[in-house]
Write a protein that holds these residues in place. Structure first.
Motif, PDB file in Angstrom:
ATOM      1  N   GLN A  42       0.933 -31.202 -28.997  1.00  0.00           N
ATOM      2  CA  GLN A  42       0.106 -30.568 -27.978  1.00  0.00           C
ATOM      3  C   GLN A  42       0.675 -30.918 -26.608  1.00  0.00           C
ATOM      4  O   GLN A  42       0.754 -32.090 -26.248  1.00  0.00           O
ATOM      5  CB  GLN A  42      -1.340 -31.056 -28.094  1.00  0.00           C
ATOM      6  N   GLY A  70      -0.126 -29.872 -22.874  1.00  0.00           N
ATOM      7  CA  GLY A  70      -1.070 -29.137 -22.035  1.00  0.00           C
ATOM      8  C   GLY A  70      -1.944 -28.255 -22.915  1.00  0.00           C
ATOM      9  O   GLY A  70      -2.537 -28.733 -23.878  1.00  0.00           O
ATOM     10  N   ASP A  71      -2.010 -26.977 -22.602  1.00  0.00           N
ATOM     11  CA  ASP A  71      -2.790 -26.029 -23.395  1.00  0.00           C
ATOM     12  C   ASP A  71      -1.987 -25.435 -24.542  1.00  0.00           C
ATOM     13  O   ASP A  71      -2.518 -24.653 -25.323  1.00  0.00           O
ATOM     14  CB  ASP A  71      -3.289 -24.876 -22.508  1.00  0.00           C
ATOM     15  N   GLN A  72      -0.725 -25.793 -24.632  1.00  0.00           N
ATOM     16  CA  GLN A  72       0.176 -25.192 -25.618  1.00  0.00           C
ATOM     17  C   GLN A  72       0.366 -26.111 -26.822  1.00  0.00           C
ATOM     18  O   GLN A  72       0.538 -27.316 -26.692  1.00  0.00           O
ATOM     19  CB  GLN A  72       1.526 -24.920 -24.962  1.00  0.00           C
ATOM     20  N   THR A  73       0.310 -25.512 -28.016  1.00  0.00           N
ATOM     21  CA  THR A  73       0.607 -26.235 -29.237  1.00  0.00           C
ATOM     22  C   THR A  73       2.011 -25.845 -29.688  1.00  0.00           C
ATOM     23  O   THR A  73       2.287 -24.674 -29.918  1.00  0.00           O
ATOM     24  CB  THR A  73      -0.415 -25.892 -30.350  1.00  0.00           C
TER      25      THR A  73
END
Length: 106
Positions: free
Chosen positions: A23, A25-28
């Motif tokens: 993970q 930030g907001d990105q996986t």
């Protein structure tokens, strides 16, 4: 482990599917591309350290050759199995073709 079907047409870029997504930030991130390093990207590193999958050496090299670029902090959070997969790809890139041809495949 690298999915051989995901190898690009050039073997200088490989995709590693992570066992444990990262993970950021907001990105996986569930897959990371690793490209063959140029000699200049090995500056400050020893081939011995890379061949031993030394953490500090890989922590320095991987941000230079990963897509998306993994920071040192990202690398520190990788699952050990994923770290080994990325290190294995680096090792494979550094082996000469003659050494690859001489080793038995399993």
């Amino acid at each position: 482990m690298t999915d051989k079907a995901t190898l690009s047409s050039s073997t200088s870029l490989r995709t590693v599917t992570l066992d444990v997504p990262l993970q950021i930030g907001d990105q996986t991130i569930d897959a990371v591309q690793v490209r063959k390093p140029a000699s200049g990207e090995l500056r400050g590193l020893t081939m011995m350290a890379l061949s031993q999958l030394d953490y500090a050496a890989l922590e320095t090299l991987l941000p230079r050759i990963t897509i998306p670029m993994l920071s040192k902090q990202d690398i520190a959070r990788l699952d050990p199995a994923d770290f080994m997969q990325l290190g294995g790809e680096v090792m494979d890139f550094l082996l000469p073709q003659a050494a690859k041809a001489a080793s038995p495949t399993t």
